[in-house]
Design an enzyme around this catalytic site. Sequence first.
Site, PDB file in Angstrom:
ATOM      1  N   HIS A   1      37.578  39.161  44.218  1.00 16.87           N
ATOM      2  CA  HIS A   1      37.704  38.019  44.572  1.00 16.87           C
ATOM      3  C   HIS A   1      38.499  37.398  43.560  1.00 16.87           C
ATOM      4  O   HIS A   1      38.250  37.385  42.502  1.00 16.87           O
ATOM      5  CB  HIS A   1      37.633  37.320  45.562  1.00 16.87           C
ATOM      6  CG  HIS A   1      38.212  36.631  46.781  1.00 16.87           C
ATOM      7  ND1 HIS A   1      38.229  35.558  45.765  1.00 16.87           N
ATOM      8  CD2 HIS A   1      38.142  37.572  47.716  1.00 16.87           C
ATOM      9  CE1 HIS A   1      39.109  35.040  47.009  1.00 16.87           C
ATOM     10  NE2 HIS A   1      38.715  36.298  48.440  1.00 16.87           N
TER      11      HIS A   1
ATOM     12  N   ASP B   1      35.819  42.003  52.991  1.00 19.81           N
ATOM     13  CA  ASP B   1      36.326  42.905  53.353  1.00 19.81           C
ATOM     14  C   ASP B   1      35.071  44.461  53.290  1.00 19.81           C
ATOM     15  O   ASP B   1      35.061  45.585  53.517  1.00 19.81           O
ATOM     16  CB  ASP B   1      37.903  44.095  52.567  1.00 19.81           C
ATOM     17  CG  ASP B   1      38.608  42.985  53.464  1.00 19.81           C
ATOM     18  OD1 ASP B   1      38.840  42.492  53.972  1.00 19.81           O
ATOM     19  OD2 ASP B   1      39.602  42.480  52.863  1.00 19.81           O
TER      20      ASP B   1
HETATM   21  N1  CMC Z   1      37.321  48.046  41.298  1.00 24.43           N
HETATM   22  C1  CMC Z   1      37.277  47.826  39.822  1.00 24.43           C
HETATM   23  N2  CMC Z   1      37.796  46.480  39.345  1.00 24.43           N
HETATM   24  C2  CMC Z   1      38.627  45.466  39.401  1.00 24.43           C
HETATM   25  C3  CMC Z   1      38.819  45.796  40.648  1.00 24.43           C
HETATM   26  C4  CMC Z   1      37.877  46.913  41.968  1.00 24.43           C
HETATM   27  N3  CMC Z   1      37.766  46.312  43.002  1.00 24.43           N
HETATM   28  N4  CMC Z   1      38.856  44.506  41.226  1.00 24.43           N
HETATM   29  C5  CMC Z   1      39.034  43.987  39.824  1.00 24.43           C
HETATM   30  N5  CMC Z   1      38.824  44.569  38.228  1.00 24.43           N
HETATM   31  C6  CMC Z   1      39.280  44.516  37.382  1.00 24.43           C
HETATM   32  C7  CMC Z   1      40.534  44.738  37.194  1.00 24.43           C
HETATM   33  O1  CMC Z   1      40.844  45.503  36.379  1.00 24.43           O
HETATM   34  C8  CMC Z   1      40.830  43.665  35.941  1.00 24.43           C
HETATM   35  O2  CMC Z   1      40.378  44.001  34.516  1.00 24.43           O
HETATM   36  P1  CMC Z   1      39.801  43.482  33.286  1.00 24.43           P
HETATM   37  O3  CMC Z   1      39.584  42.378  32.901  1.00 24.43           O
HETATM   38  O4  CMC Z   1      39.921  44.624  32.163  1.00 24.43           O
HETATM   39  O5  CMC Z   1      41.835  44.270  32.780  1.00 24.43           O
HETATM   40  C9  CMC Z   1      39.441  42.907  36.103  1.00 24.43           C
HETATM   41  O6  CMC Z   1      38.773  43.426  36.929  1.00 24.43           O
HETATM   42  C10 CMC Z   1      39.972  41.086  37.196  1.00 24.43           C
HETATM   43  O7  CMC Z   1      41.124  41.914  37.981  1.00 24.43           O
HETATM   44  P2  CMC Z   1      42.207  41.589  38.395  1.00 24.43           P
HETATM   45  O8  CMC Z   1      43.290  42.228  38.982  1.00 24.43           O
HETATM   46  O9  CMC Z   1      43.361  40.658  37.311  1.00 24.43           O
HETATM   47  O10 CMC Z   1      41.779  40.150  39.434  1.00 24.43           O
HETATM   48  P3  CMC Z   1      42.930  39.451  40.486  1.00 24.43           P
HETATM   49  O11 CMC Z   1      41.830  38.679  40.836  1.00 24.43           O
HETATM   50  O12 CMC Z   1      43.887  39.382  40.215  1.00 24.43           O
HETATM   51  O13 CMC Z   1      42.804  39.917  41.788  1.00 24.43           O
HETATM   52  C11 CMC Z   1      41.897  41.407  44.148  1.00 24.43           C
HETATM   53  C12 CMC Z   1      42.094  40.462  43.052  1.00 24.43           C
HETATM   54  C13 CMC Z   1      41.222  40.972  44.894  1.00 24.43           C
HETATM   55  C14 CMC Z   1      43.141  41.780  43.959  1.00 24.43           C
HETATM   56  C15 CMC Z   1      41.251  42.515  42.696  1.00 24.43           C
HETATM   57  O14 CMC Z   1      39.972  42.560  42.967  1.00 24.43           O
HETATM   58  C16 CMC Z   1      41.212  43.739  44.274  1.00 24.43           C
HETATM   59  O15 CMC Z   1      41.871  45.286  43.802  1.00 24.43           O
HETATM   60  N6  CMC Z   1      40.620  44.290  44.425  1.00 24.43           N
HETATM   61  C17 CMC Z   1      40.020  45.801  45.404  1.00 24.43           C
HETATM   62  C18 CMC Z   1      40.561  45.076  47.145  1.00 24.43           C
HETATM   63  C19 CMC Z   1      40.591  44.121  46.993  1.00 24.43           C
HETATM   64  O16 CMC Z   1      38.758  44.718  47.902  1.00 24.43           O
HETATM   65  N7  CMC Z   1      40.630  43.028  48.160  1.00 24.43           N
HETATM   66  C20 CMC Z   1      40.376  42.325  49.138  1.00 24.43           C
HETATM   67  C21 CMC Z   1      40.197  40.776  48.841  1.00 24.43           C
HETATM   68  S1  CMC Z   1      38.590  39.885  49.723  1.00 24.43           S
HETATM   69  C22 CMC Z   1      39.897  39.684  51.199  1.00 24.43           C
HETATM   70  C23 CMC Z   1      41.284  39.741  51.209  1.00 24.43           C
HETATM   71  O17 CMC Z   1      41.808  38.866  50.538  1.00 24.43           O
HETATM   72  O18 CMC Z   1      42.005  40.242  52.173  1.00 24.43           O
END
Ligand code: CMC
Length: 391
Positions: free
Chosen positions: A270, A327
């Site tokens: 998140h 989710d």
């Molecule tokens: N699985 C594997 N690796 C992950 C995941 C995941 N679900 N989420 C983040 N990472 C890793 C990412 O690759 C990065 O790694 P590194 O530090 O090596 O570069 C690190 O964790 C930080 O991730 P980020 O993408 O920079 O974080 P963000 O704040 O931009 O993204 C997020 C947040 C929710 C989009 C992301 O965690 C994600 O894609 N999760 C899966 C989709 C999901 O479940 N979304 C629902 C969010 S909650 C409810 C809503 O908003 O609707």
Amino acid sequence: TGYVTLDRGYKNTGATKSAITFLDGELGILQYRGYSIEDLAAKASFLEVAYLLIYGELPTQEEFTTFETAIRRHTLVNEDMRKIFDGFPVKAHPMGVLASLVSAMSAFYPDLESGKDDDVDRHIIRLLAKLPTIATWSYKRALGHPINYPKNTLDYIPNFLNMMFSLPVEDYKVDPVVAEALNVLLILHADHEQNCSTSTVRLVGSSQANIYSSISAGISALWGPLHGGANQEVIEMLEDIKADGGDVSKYVEMAKNAKTTGFRLFGFGHRVYKNFDPRAKIIKKAADDVLAKLGVNDPILEIAKGLEEAALHDEYFVSRKLYPNVDFYSGIIYRALGIPTNMFTVMFAIGRLPGWIAQWKEMRETKEPIGRPRQIYTGSTLREFVPLEKR
Ligand code: CMC
């Protein structure tokens, strides 16, 4: 014109002041208008929470009756909207249909644009009343069933369930366990400060676009798999794991190499919660309770728990503070309630609607300026135009 600070994805940029939702990502705190999410989920009804978010205070009995009665009286959708709906392919994703029809609603209130119809409260009531009705159309159509009209003797959630599941051949009785589970889920989704879809609603609304267009844009933003669309992706992922023999560690390994495999664990991580997502905590327990009460034995729940366990003990997820989000378990409950996978994000939209409305209304009332981010230009420097025949 001065310095531009680059903040891709607005990770640290506050774009507005807001008095609606308080969120502490480190401590895992979520409050609507000062009331804890735990308290509201346990004690309030979804429409009370909607009123709270939109108008700032919990309603008195009288205020609630007025609000609820108005919603009951607006659940019918203009029959001409059905003609638009009938033009969509049967296999259209319900989120695309929902965004389109909410946008189309603005065309049914033409005085809106001329400024003659500025009764914001009535537009709010219309949206809250009609969204569930429109949402059920896609489900009925996919089954090849006739749609059900709203039955306004029923409360908000039972009315929705009745439109979804009632058949002409048999009486449908709303199971209170199902209605209560949905009540909790909708409350947990009702607002989440400046998330992607809410920021979209504010940004579109900041140009003074009407409320229907603004909310429609929010629905489109919610659809994406990194946002609300994740609830559908989670269940599809869990089904894949099951079909693949149930080996969760294989998927944990794949997600650890997200950069090369392109695979992320949906329902994990998140932007703001770096300790735990308080909504996920409530939902995980609700999933256990609801499945037990309904006597549903879903092997997907065991796979979800196994996956969570494996990830929470893995250095990759621990060091990046990736925890199950709202989710991760919500889809398991929706499934147990009989809601099909491609409707999960629609359920999220019904839940988030009061939040979008509250934020849109606040933005208008505080007279926010038009949203207009800047950029750092990385393109070519000045060059001379070469006529077509010389290129
Ligand atoms: N699985 C594997 N690796 C992950 C995941 C995941 N679900 N989420 C983040 N990472 C890793 C990412 O690759 C990065 O790694 P590194 O530090 O090596 O570069 C690190 O964790 C930080 O991730 P980020 O993408 O920079 O974080 P963000 O704040 O931009 O993204 C997020 C947040 C929710 C989009 C992301 O965690 C994600 O894609 N999760 C899966 C989709 C999901 O479940 N979304 C629902 C969010 S909650 C409810 C809503 O908003 O609707």
